[in-house]
Write a protein that holds these residues in place. Structure first.
Motif, PDB file in Angstrom:
ATOM      1  N   GLN A 234       0.827  -1.217   0.000  1.00  0.00           N
ATOM      2  CA  GLN A 234       0.000   0.000   0.000  1.00  0.00           C
ATOM      3  C   GLN A 234       0.857   1.261   0.000  1.00  0.00           C
ATOM      4  OE1 GLN A 234      -4.053   0.061   1.477  1.00  0.00           O
ATOM      5  NE2 GLN A 234      -3.327  -1.184   3.155  1.00  0.00           N
ATOM      6  N   MET A 235       1.963   1.237   0.719  1.00  0.00           N
ATOM      7  CA  MET A 235       2.812   2.437   0.735  1.00  0.00           C
ATOM      8  C   MET A 235       3.460   2.650  -0.637  1.00  0.00           C
ATOM      9  SD  MET A 235       2.334   3.858   3.602  1.00  0.00           S
ATOM     10  CE  MET A 235       0.703   3.164   3.630  1.00  0.00           C
ATOM     11  N   ALA A 236       3.827   1.556  -1.308  1.00  0.00           N
ATOM     12  CA  ALA A 236       4.349   1.703  -2.676  1.00  0.00           C
ATOM     13  C   ALA A 236       3.271   2.345  -3.545  1.00  0.00           C
ATOM     14  CB  ALA A 236       4.762   0.344  -3.230  1.00  0.00           C
TER      15      ALA A 236
ATOM     16  N   GLY B  87      18.829   5.003  -0.153  1.00  0.00           N
ATOM     17  CA  GLY B  87      17.835   6.025   0.173  1.00  0.00           C
ATOM     18  C   GLY B  87      18.439   7.411   0.180  1.00  0.00           C
ATOM     19  N   GLU B  88      19.517   7.553   0.891  1.00  0.00           N
ATOM     20  CA  GLU B  88      20.147   8.872   1.017  1.00  0.00           C
ATOM     21  C   GLU B  88      20.622   9.386  -0.354  1.00  0.00           C
ATOM     22  OE1 GLU B  88      21.312   9.460   4.714  1.00  0.00           O
ATOM     23  OE2 GLU B  88      22.213  11.397   4.342  1.00  0.00           O
ATOM     24  N   HIS B  89      21.153   8.486  -1.167  1.00  0.00           N
ATOM     25  CA  HIS B  89      21.633   8.895  -2.494  1.00  0.00           C
ATOM     26  C   HIS B  89      20.461   9.368  -3.360  1.00  0.00           C
ATOM     27  CE1 HIS B  89      24.711   9.107  -5.562  1.00  0.00           C
ATOM     28  NE2 HIS B  89      23.928   8.464  -6.419  1.00  0.00           N
TER      29      HIS B  89
ATOM     30  N   GLY C 274       5.495   9.683  11.711  1.00  0.00           N
ATOM     31  CA  GLY C 274       4.926   8.862  12.778  1.00  0.00           C
ATOM     32  C   GLY C 274       3.608   9.374  13.330  1.00  0.00           C
ATOM     33  N   GLY C 275       3.014   8.560  14.204  1.00  0.00           N
ATOM     34  CA  GLY C 275       1.748   8.949  14.817  1.00  0.00           C
ATOM     35  C   GLY C 275       1.638   8.405  16.234  1.00  0.00           C
ATOM     36  N   LYS C 276       0.668   8.901  16.950  1.00  0.00           N
ATOM     37  CA  LYS C 276       0.398   8.424  18.319  1.00  0.00           C
ATOM     38  C   LYS C 276      -1.064   8.780  18.580  1.00  0.00           C
ATOM     39  CE  LYS C 276       2.070   7.090  22.466  1.00  0.00           C
ATOM     40  NZ  LYS C 276       2.821   5.860  22.754  1.00  0.00           N
TER      41      LYS C 276
ATOM     42  N   ASP D 200       0.724   0.556  12.563  1.00  0.00           N
ATOM     43  CA  ASP D 200      -0.075   1.376  11.656  1.00  0.00           C
ATOM     44  C   ASP D 200       0.076   2.797  12.183  1.00  0.00           C
ATOM     45  OD1 ASP D 200      -3.177   1.039  10.012  1.00  0.00           O
ATOM     46  OD2 ASP D 200      -2.445   2.930  10.820  1.00  0.00           O
ATOM     47  N   CYS D 201       0.444   3.702  11.290  1.00  0.00           N
ATOM     48  CA  CYS D 201       0.734   5.065  11.759  1.00  0.00           C
ATOM     49  C   CYS D 201      -0.499   5.750  12.326  1.00  0.00           C
ATOM     50  CB  CYS D 201       1.340   5.875  10.623  1.00  0.00           C
ATOM     51  SG  CYS D 201       0.408   5.720   9.111  1.00  0.00           S
ATOM     52  N   THR D 202      -1.707   5.261  11.967  1.00  0.00           N
ATOM     53  CA  THR D 202      -2.931   5.865  12.497  1.00  0.00           C
ATOM     54  C   THR D 202      -3.532   5.024  13.630  1.00  0.00           C
ATOM     55  OG1 THR D 202      -4.362   4.740  10.899  1.00  0.00           O
ATOM     56  CG2 THR D 202      -3.517   6.899  10.263  1.00  0.00           C
TER      57      THR D 202
HETATM   58  P1  NAD Z   1      12.062   4.318   8.927  1.00  0.00           P
HETATM   59  O1  NAD Z   1      12.020   5.789   9.034  1.00  0.00           O
HETATM   60  O2  NAD Z   1      13.037   3.576   9.741  1.00  0.00           O
HETATM   61  O3  NAD Z   1      12.349   3.882   7.418  1.00  0.00           O
HETATM   62  C1  NAD Z   1      11.527   4.324   6.368  1.00  0.00           C
HETATM   63  C2  NAD Z   1      12.302   4.244   5.082  1.00  0.00           C
HETATM   64  O4  NAD Z   1      13.369   5.186   5.133  1.00  0.00           O
HETATM   65  C3  NAD Z   1      12.940   2.889   4.778  1.00  0.00           C
HETATM   66  O5  NAD Z   1      12.783   2.617   3.402  1.00  0.00           O
HETATM   67  C4  NAD Z   1      14.402   3.126   5.110  1.00  0.00           C
HETATM   68  O6  NAD Z   1      15.264   2.301   4.362  1.00  0.00           O
HETATM   69  C5  NAD Z   1      14.552   4.567   4.682  1.00  0.00           C
HETATM   70  N1  NAD Z   1      15.697   5.288   5.273  1.00  0.00           N
HETATM   71  C6  NAD Z   1      16.311   5.065   6.462  1.00  0.00           C
HETATM   72  N2  NAD Z   1      17.328   5.940   6.616  1.00  0.00           N
HETATM   73  C7  NAD Z   1      17.340   6.740   5.524  1.00  0.00           C
HETATM   74  C8  NAD Z   1      18.149   7.844   5.123  1.00  0.00           C
HETATM   75  N3  NAD Z   1      19.145   8.302   5.876  1.00  0.00           N
HETATM   76  N4  NAD Z   1      17.863   8.445   3.936  1.00  0.00           N
HETATM   77  C9  NAD Z   1      16.857   8.001   3.167  1.00  0.00           C
HETATM   78  N5  NAD Z   1      16.076   6.945   3.496  1.00  0.00           N
HETATM   79  C10 NAD Z   1      16.301   6.334   4.675  1.00  0.00           C
HETATM   80  O7  NAD Z   1      10.559   3.854   9.181  1.00  0.00           O
HETATM   81  P2  NAD Z   1      10.016   2.375   9.285  1.00  0.00           P
HETATM   82  O8  NAD Z   1      10.504   1.850  10.593  1.00  0.00           O
HETATM   83  O9  NAD Z   1      10.295   1.635   8.023  1.00  0.00           O
HETATM   84  O10 NAD Z   1       8.424   2.608   9.333  1.00  0.00           O
HETATM   85  C11 NAD Z   1       7.748   2.870  10.491  1.00  0.00           C
HETATM   86  C12 NAD Z   1       7.491   4.361  10.613  1.00  0.00           C
HETATM   87  O11 NAD Z   1       6.767   4.812   9.472  1.00  0.00           O
HETATM   88  C13 NAD Z   1       6.619   4.692  11.798  1.00  0.00           C
HETATM   89  O12 NAD Z   1       7.131   5.839  12.426  1.00  0.00           O
HETATM   90  C14 NAD Z   1       5.267   5.000  11.170  1.00  0.00           C
HETATM   91  O13 NAD Z   1       4.434   5.843  11.915  1.00  0.00           O
HETATM   92  C15 NAD Z   1       5.672   5.612   9.888  1.00  0.00           C
HETATM   93  N6  NAD Z   1       4.575   5.543   8.914  1.00  0.00           N
HETATM   94  C16 NAD Z   1       3.916   6.690   8.614  1.00  0.00           C
HETATM   95  C17 NAD Z   1       2.859   6.669   7.707  1.00  0.00           C
HETATM   96  C18 NAD Z   1       2.113   7.914   7.366  1.00  0.00           C
HETATM   97  O14 NAD Z   1       1.329   7.876   6.431  1.00  0.00           O
HETATM   98  N7  NAD Z   1       2.306   9.006   8.066  1.00  0.00           N
HETATM   99  C19 NAD Z   1       2.501   5.463   7.099  1.00  0.00           C
HETATM  100  C20 NAD Z   1       3.213   4.309   7.424  1.00  0.00           C
HETATM  101  C21 NAD Z   1       4.267   4.363   8.331  1.00  0.00           C
END
Ligand code: NAD
Length: 498
Positions: free
Chosen positions: A156-158, A212-214, A252-254, A283-285
């Protein structure tokens, strides 16, 4: 899955060039599902170049052409629903029922929605605002979008990242989370198969700090769309600042779930359990903080604990399983650690420990209810992202709203009441991107999803997401044909006008 070919670039599967690999595990057993070859900067460069090359054609495709691709892709994904559900369930540790009934149909519906929405990317109607010009608004794609997705809802996120971007005429490079990259690949392939030119949707499977960073720092990437934790989101924003690119952050969420004294308590208890345990709380929500009127507090806590005892934890492939494991051993340790620390300063009413027996092989955690929490404790303030519900009492409506807003996050919330005025006040005063009344969790493709405060900014889903993925261009067209415009007086002093 094609062995070793975990990059999808220019319409083809390729191996990552780093020579390194990462084992994707099934968190219900910790067995290796697949060893993924990791993308490095070179693969990201190739993917961005491929997206850039595809942009010329895709950005000029007509709305009908883009809609046709998305609509066909929706049908292809629907045909493969069971295959996708199985893969998603295994890599993310989702109970198969959740993958079948939520993740996959949600993705198919989103794809179909953006197929339709692609045809309604209108600018504002034209008008002669100056009197001498016709002004019109064009909505144009931005270019190559670099998107980064988390592991909780990989498919779903993709979809949430790819769909609005390509419906609006952008091309995209998506980096899924390293622990859950498997469904993003067949998802991306469906668009090429549906007729998108190669390079419109690319996937690089690599780590956050490297690939990711690149991707975020890349000069040819015009926009970064990120879903993940608040800490990494802030880092992504800082990296993106170096090239000044547009950023969309879903963090993130809470979420608070506020139960007033006039609520239907049975509905609120069931709603809280479902909204806290969906996707094992990842789930962020998800409802994370129940804020409950003191007159129904004890009954609420008892009701939730009783239902938690009935929830069936089990193998993810079993359709009878309600609650699956957490997504990884590291995440299990984080969540269990937060509950363990809470035992010293709060009351853990039930759960919070890994189960014994067969399930101990996986990353399972008994769902927990935590009460008597100090409002400066980590269990109240920080995102747990697991099956843990914190419950606090309140005595009056003002306090309930204050508690709901007592968080750095602002993604979602719910208010449970039969009083329409209370519901109205809660909807207005709770600072969150979504407020449900007498429910908590449902999402729909037509409506936006996105945060306030440290939950980020910008919207996923719905036509609102086009605000993130398009540039608004003002075109001002002179309609007088006059060589010497009246406003030229600011520059040219006309004879006799001193
Ligand atoms: P995360 O932040 O650890 O990782 C997310 C993505 O970022 C991964 O693909 C990871 O490889 C990449 N990443 C990590 N370091 C990076 C960097 N320095 N530069 C670029 N990319 C980097 O999150 P997670 O643990 O995979 O997911 C859980 C979090 O996602 C929770 O905080 C959740 O609330 C949040 N979330 C938010 C929503 C929303 O719609 N707001 C939806 C789903 C999840």
């Amino acid at each position: 899955m094609l062995a070793g070919m975990h990059q999808y670039i220019g319409g083809e599967r390729r191996a990552g060039s780093t020579g390194e690999s990462f084992d994707v595990l099934d968190p219900s057993t910790d067995e290796v599902l697949e060893s993924v070859t990791l993308a490095g900067p070179d693969d990201v460069d190739t993917a961005v170049a491929s997206a850039k090359a595809a942009y010329a054609e895709w950005s000029r495709a007509t709305p009908v052409e883009r809609a046709a691709v998305l609509t066909r892709a929706a049908a292809l994904l629907d045909e493969r629903a069971e295959e996708l559900a199985q893969l998603e369930s295994r890599q993310a540790g989702k109970p198969i029922r959740l993958a079948r009934e939520f993740d996959v149909p949600g993705t198919v519906d989103n794809t179909a929605f953006f197929g339709a929405a692609a045809r309604r990317l209108d600018g504002m109607a034209s008008g002669e605002y100056s009197g001498d010009h016709t002004s019109s608004i064009r909505r144009e794609p931005i270019g190559v979008v670099g998107s980064i997705a988390p592991w909780n809802y990989p498919l779903q996120m993709a979809a949430w990242k790819v769909l609005p971007a390509i419906a609006a005429g952008n091309t995209i490079v998506l980096k899924p989370a390293e622990i859950t990259p498997l469904t993003a690949l067949p998802f991306a392939e469906a668009f090429t198969e549906a007729g998108a030119p190669p390079g419109v949707v690319n996937v690089v499977t690599g780590t956050g700090p490297v690939a990711g960073e690149h991707l975020v720092a890349h000069r040819d990437v015009a926009m970064t769309s990120f879903t993940g934790s608040t800490a990494v989101g802030r880092r992504v924003m800082a990296t993106a600042a170096a090239t000044g690119k547009r950023v969309h952050l879903e963090l993130g969420g809470k979420a608070p779930l506020v139960v007033f004294d006039d609520a239907d308590l049975e509905a609120a208890v069931h709603g809280a359990v479902a909204a806290n345990l969906i996707n094992a709380g990842q789930d962020c929500t998800a409802a994370a903080r129940a804020i409950v009127h003191r007159s129904v507090y004890d009954e609420f806590v008892r009701g939730v604990a009783d239902l938690y005892a009935e929830v069936r934890m089990g193998p993810t492939a079993d359709p009878a399983t309600d609650l699956g494991p957490l997504s990884s051993r590291a995440h299990l340790a984080k969540v269990a650690g937060m509950v363990d620390r809470a035992r010293a300063y709060a009351k853990v009413v039930c759960g919070g420990a890994p189960p014994t027996g067969e399930l101990a092989r996986g990353c399972y955690l008994e769902p927990a209810v935590v009460t008597d929490v100090p409002l400066d404790s980590e269990i109240w303030r920080d995102e747990v992202f697991g099956p843990v519900l914190v419950v606090v009492p309140f005595d009056d409506d003002d306090k309930a709203i204050r508690l709901a807003n007592d968080t750095e996050f602002g993604l979602a919330a719910s208010a449970w009441t039969r009083d329409t005025y209370r519901a109205g006040r809660a909807s207005r005063e709770i600072e969150a991107g979504c407020v449900w009344v007498n429910d908590h969790i449902p999402i729909i493709s037509e409506m936006p999803h996105g945060g306030y405060k440290s939950s980020g900014f910008g919207k996923d889903m719905s036509a609102y997401s086009f605000d993130e993925y398009t540039n608004v261009k003002h075109v001002m067209h002179d309609i007088t044909g006059v060589a010497h415009k009246p406003w030229h007086r600011t520059i040219f002093t006309l004879p006799g006008q001193g």
